[in-house]
Design an enzyme around this catalytic site. Structure first.
Site, PDB file in Angstrom:
ATOM      1  N   ASP A  29      12.952  11.697  -4.006  1.00  9.09           N
ATOM      2  CA  ASP A  29      13.149  10.350  -4.522  1.00  9.09           C
ATOM      3  C   ASP A  29      12.379   9.943  -5.564  1.00  9.09           C
ATOM      4  OD1 ASP A  29      13.585   7.725  -4.654  1.00  9.09           O
ATOM      5  OD2 ASP A  29      15.375   7.910  -2.890  1.00  9.09           O
ATOM      6  N   HIS A  98      24.780  10.688   0.287  1.00  7.32           N
ATOM      7  CA  HIS A  98      24.201  10.881  -0.298  1.00  7.32           C
ATOM      8  C   HIS A  98      22.954  10.781   0.724  1.00  7.32           C
ATOM      9  CE1 HIS A  98      23.201   7.396  -2.753  1.00  7.32           C
ATOM     10  NE2 HIS A  98      21.691   7.560  -1.995  1.00  7.32           N
TER      11      HIS A  98
END
Length: 135
Positions: A29, A98
């Site tokens: 991320d 996700h």
């Protein structure tokens, strides 16, 4: 394809990739909640959980377990959170299903909390019936 996660998942946009197979790409991320925060991105587009096809849904949790095991071993984290938001009201900012894998470390910040509220049995039964009836 205008979906940024479709483009990342399918290799059109570079990412720090942890894992890839024919169905998924797992990336680091860019705005991590903790050290090692990763995202599981299906290569097939679904806006959220309610649009996810069965095959993809069946693959997500085993993959999360595999990556979580590797996080514990490779990063030394003490636990992890799986976070999956659906809709803007739930905090979803990219309309592509996700899963966040967020490593947790002893003494780290408190990220997932809520204050349990009392509920009456009649209210719970009514809510359960409304959901059952919608199925």
């Amino acid at each position: 394809m205008s979906c940024i996660f479709c483009r990342i998942a399918n290799g059109e946009i570079p990412s720090a990739t942890v894992y890839e197979d024919s169905m998924f790409r797992v990336i680091m991320d860019l705005g991590p909640a903790s050290r090692g925060h990763a995202l599981i991105l299906p290569k097939v587009h679904a806006a959220d959980l309610t649009e996810l096809d069965r095959r993809t849904a069946e693959g997500v949790l085993p993959l999360a377990a595999q990556i979580g095991t590797a996080m514990k071993k490779g990063l030394g984290c003490d636990g992890l959170n799986l976070v999956q938001n659906n809709g803007a009201a739930a905090g979803q900012t990219v309309s592509h299903f996700h899963v966040h894998l967020i490593p947790r470390y002893e003494g780290g910040p408190d990220m997932v909390t809520w204050q349990p509220q009392p509920s009456e049995k009649e209210e719970l039964e009514g809510l359960a019936k409304a959901i059952r009836d919608a199925m």
